[in-house]
Scaffold this motif. Structure first.
Motif, short mmCIF file in Angstrom:
data_model
loop_
_atom_site.label_atom_id
_atom_site.label_comp_id
_atom_site.label_asym_id
_atom_site.label_seq_id
_atom_site.Cartn_x
_atom_site.Cartn_y
_atom_site.Cartn_z
N ASN A 48 0.84 -1.52 0.17
CA ASN A 48 -0.21 0.33 -0.33
C ASN A 48 0.66 1.24 -0.15
O ASN A 48 1.74 1.28 0.77
N SER A 49 1.10 1.96 -0.58
CA SER A 49 1.51 3.44 -0.70
C SER A 49 0.39 4.04 -1.27
O SER A 49 -0.77 4.22 -0.83
N ASN A 50 1.08 5.73 -1.04
CA ASN A 50 0.12 6.69 -0.62
C ASN A 50 -1.02 7.12 -1.54
O ASN A 50 -1.71 7.74 -2.17
N LYS A 51 -0.64 6.42 -3.26
CA LYS A 51 -1.29 6.66 -4.42
C LYS A 51 -2.32 6.05 -4.65
O LYS A 51 -3.29 5.92 -5.18
N ASN A 52 -1.97 4.46 -4.30
CA ASN A 52 -2.72 3.64 -5.19
C ASN A 52 -1.95 1.88 -4.15
O ASN A 52 -0.58 1.57 -3.67
N ALA A 53 -2.47 1.31 -4.45
CA ALA A 53 -2.66 -0.40 -3.91
C ALA A 53 -2.42 -1.02 -4.75
O ALA A 53 -2.29 -1.09 -5.57
N LYS A 54 -1.04 -1.78 -4.61
CA LYS A 54 -0.47 -3.21 -5.77
C LYS A 54 -0.31 -4.67 -4.92
O LYS A 54 0.25 -4.13 -3.70
N GLN A 55 -0.09 -4.88 -5.67
CA GLN A 55 0.11 -6.60 -5.76
C GLN A 55 1.02 -7.45 -6.55
O GLN A 55 1.76 -7.40 -7.52
N ILE A 56 2.41 -7.86 -5.29
CA ILE A 56 3.83 -8.23 -6.08
C ILE A 56 3.02 -10.02 -5.92
O ILE A 56 3.51 -10.30 -4.89
#
Length: 618
Positions: free
Chosen positions: A34-42
């Motif tokens: 989770n970052s400030n801009k959006n959530a990502k999945q690695i």
């Protein structure tokens, strides 16, 4: 991801150079960020990376020894760009790397090169790295393809049809459709295990088929084991670099008797019918051939293209299973026209079916020739002389191309992958180069049909057996030196083997067939004439088709290096049992039922023709 990636192992000098890491752990990696801009999945991506050590300048004697041991004495020599789906890239080393899903194969090549350069601090060698995009895998679901679902439903329908027909047969329902009843297990299993011979059966053929099929199974398995990441691969190479390994290196030899018997049975059957005043229809012969080959071949193509890729996974699975399926999706139609053997091993759907193409093409040519020989007896000998002349040209051509193009019809120790593919594509899979043994089959059939029985003296029989034994030994044991470590390639040796070994090998079996059929008693003749081999003959087509899919599937799902044991690797009873079981399934669901349907159709046509003749007479 680091934990899932391969590390430098022990026993490198014993060939433990292929490290797959942890395939399953890598594919299960999922991390939400989770970052400030959006959530990502690695997600984890597993890539099987190949690298090859190249010699730049002369090495010391000690380094040469190390280099030779690491590469397991170079039992095969390959390049990174060689096709690896049929013959292994034995000279390269494969390491599993686990990286984020966003990484491309180019990214991984750069990472691997950077890692390796830290260990290679010399101007004597360099390291080449290659990452095949198709060997990079992410976690996938099962039966994602619509084609797989449709084909799966088709197989379930066939199983249901067999079940329904069997139940009807067990209940003895007389109103059941005749074609549907062709699929009854009660009938097909009875046919498989029946020991009754036909009136014109050539007894010894069945036992010789069994022997050559068994040796072919062994040879194909001995090739397949080179794909495995053995802990003691160098020890394996040393055990297979001894004279006895000649048995597994001459796979091309074991297919020649099948081609000879194809010519034998074509002539013997057709001419026999002509002499009994029975009509022979060329179209009927070809249609009967299609009923014999197409249903079973279709089942295999559909299964290997759409079902097998969904049944497993593993580091090499995309190379030895998925890649074959992708080729079949593009070029399946070539197999149905029986022309797939003209497009090379690397572009062939189910490469092991090349023999079907060769045999069918020779059959298409052979049927009208044999009919002409049977109908026009005054021209039969002239046609035979022409065939012998063409067979001689075929032999000369095998010698010439093998000698001038540095081919390797015998898989000698240290053969290159490029040589093997060139030999297969330009000689082994072409019917013109296999024509010699087909003509030998026609000659043998003519001798069996027209030579008087019990006319040879004891001295003549002794001479015949001596020649047959000598030729068998020459074909089988002649190339022993080429199987050993340290053999220096000779195009002349290989040309001699390619040209004359098939003739010598087939002649030895032709002599057994001749003496047995004409009533000259011998131990070998009695053994090969055993009725039990009839069962193998009925399964042999399916055995031929199923062996490589079983071998490649087991290679594909292998995840860790294993210890090489000669008997355990080459005589894998579980693998052989699986091949036999699948062969029985394929035979009872597709092969025998469609042969029964063919007989029903042809018999109904015959009845209609007879009824129309009766009406005309009335």
């Amino acid at each position: 991801m680091y934990d899932s990636t391969a590390k430098i192992p022990t026993s490198i000098l014993n060939g433990n150079v292929n490290q797959y890491g942890d395939f399953d752990q890598c594919l299960k990696i999922k991390r939400n960020i989770n970052s400030n801009k959006n959530a990502k999945q690695i997600n984890g991506k597993y890539c099987l990376t190949s690298f090859q050590i190249n010699i730049i300048s002369a090495m010391s004697e000690e380094m040469k020894v190390f280099y030779d041991l690491i590469h397991s004495h170079h039992i095969f020599r390959s390049q990174l760009d060689d096709p690896g789906h049929r013959v292994p890239r034995f000279s390269s080393m494969s390491w599993g790397m686990c990286v984020p899903g966003a990484c491309s194969s180019v990214d991984i090549e750069k990472i691997a090169s950077g890692m390796l350069n830290r260990f290679v601090d010399t101007d004597k060698i360099s390291v080449s790295v290659s990452v095949d995009p198709e060997l990079c895998q992410v976690e996938r679901g099962s039966f994602e393809s619509n084609g797989s679902i449709v084909v799966g439903m088709l197989f379930f329908f066939m199983i249901g049809l067999v079940t329904y027909a069997t139940v009807c047969d067990m209940k003895a329902e007389n109103n059941a459709n005749e074609i549907v009843m062709s699929f009854s297990l009660k009938n097909t299993m009875k046919t498989i295990f029946s020991l009754e011979r036909s009136n014109d059966d050539i007894k010894a053929v069945h036992g010789i088929r069994f022997l050559n099929s068994l040796m072919l199974l062994f040879s194909h398995n001995s090739m397949a084991i080179f794909f495995y990441p053995y802990l003691n691969r160098t020890e394996m190479a040393e055990s297979l670099g001894t004279p006895f390994s000649v048995t597994g290196r001459a796979a091309s030899l074991y297919t020649d008797p099948f081609i000879m018997f194809s010519g034998l049975l074509t002539y013997y059957s057709i001419v026999g019918r002509i002499e009994h005043n029975k009509t022979v229809n060329i179209a009927k012969e070809y249609i009967g051939r299609l009923f014999r080959l197409i249903p079973t071949l279709s089942a295999l193509i559909l299964f290997c293209t759409w079902i097998l890729p969904e049944l497993g996974s593993g580091p090499q699975f995309p190379l030895v299973v998925d890649h074959h399926a992708d080729i079949c999706k593009k070029y399946w139609w070539r197999n149905y026209f029986f022309i797939h053997n003209y497009f090379g091993f690397e572009n062939m759907c189910l490469t092991h079916t090349h023999h079907i193409g060769i045999d069918t093409q020779l059959f298409i040519i052979g049927v009208p020739i044999v009919i002409l020989m049977g109908l026009q007896k005054k021209y039969a000998n002239r046609i035979l002389y022409i065939l012998i002349a063409l067979a001689t040209l075929s032999t000369i051509a095998r010698f010439y191309v093998s000698y001038t193009m540095n081919m390797a019809n015998f898989v000698y120790f240290g053969a290159t992958v490029q040589q093997l593919f060139k030999t297969a594509n330009r000689m082994y899979i072409l019917p013109a180069h296999r024509f010699t043994v087909y003509v030998m089959g026609i000659l043998l059939a003519k001798v069996l049909r027209y030579t008087p029985t019990k006319r040879l003296t004891q001295n003549q029989l002794f001479i015949g057996w001596t020649i047959a034994t000598a030729l068998f030994c020459a074909a089988f044991f002649g190339p022993i030196s080429m199987s050993c470590i340290g053999y220096k390639y000779s195009s002349f040796h290989n040309a001699i083997f390619a040209a004359f070994a098939p003739i010598a090998w087939c002649y030895s079996f032709a002599w057994i067939v001749y003496t047995t059929h004409h009533g000259y008693n011998s131990l070998l003749g009695d053994v090969f004439s055993w009725r039990g081999f009839l069962v193998w003959t009925r399964l042999s087509y399916a055995v031929y088709l199923t062996q490589f899919p079983v071998y490649f599937f087991n290679i594909g799902i292998t995840r860790t290096p294993q210890y090489y044991d000669f008997y355990g690797a080459l005589f894998n009873m579980k693998e052989f049992a699986c091949i036999i079981f699948l062969s029985i399934v394929l035979t009872v669901i597709f092969d025998l039922p469609f042969q029964n349907i063919k007989n029903i159709i042809f018999n109904n046509k015959k009845k209609l023709q007879e009824n129309s003749k009766i009406k005309k007479i009335d």
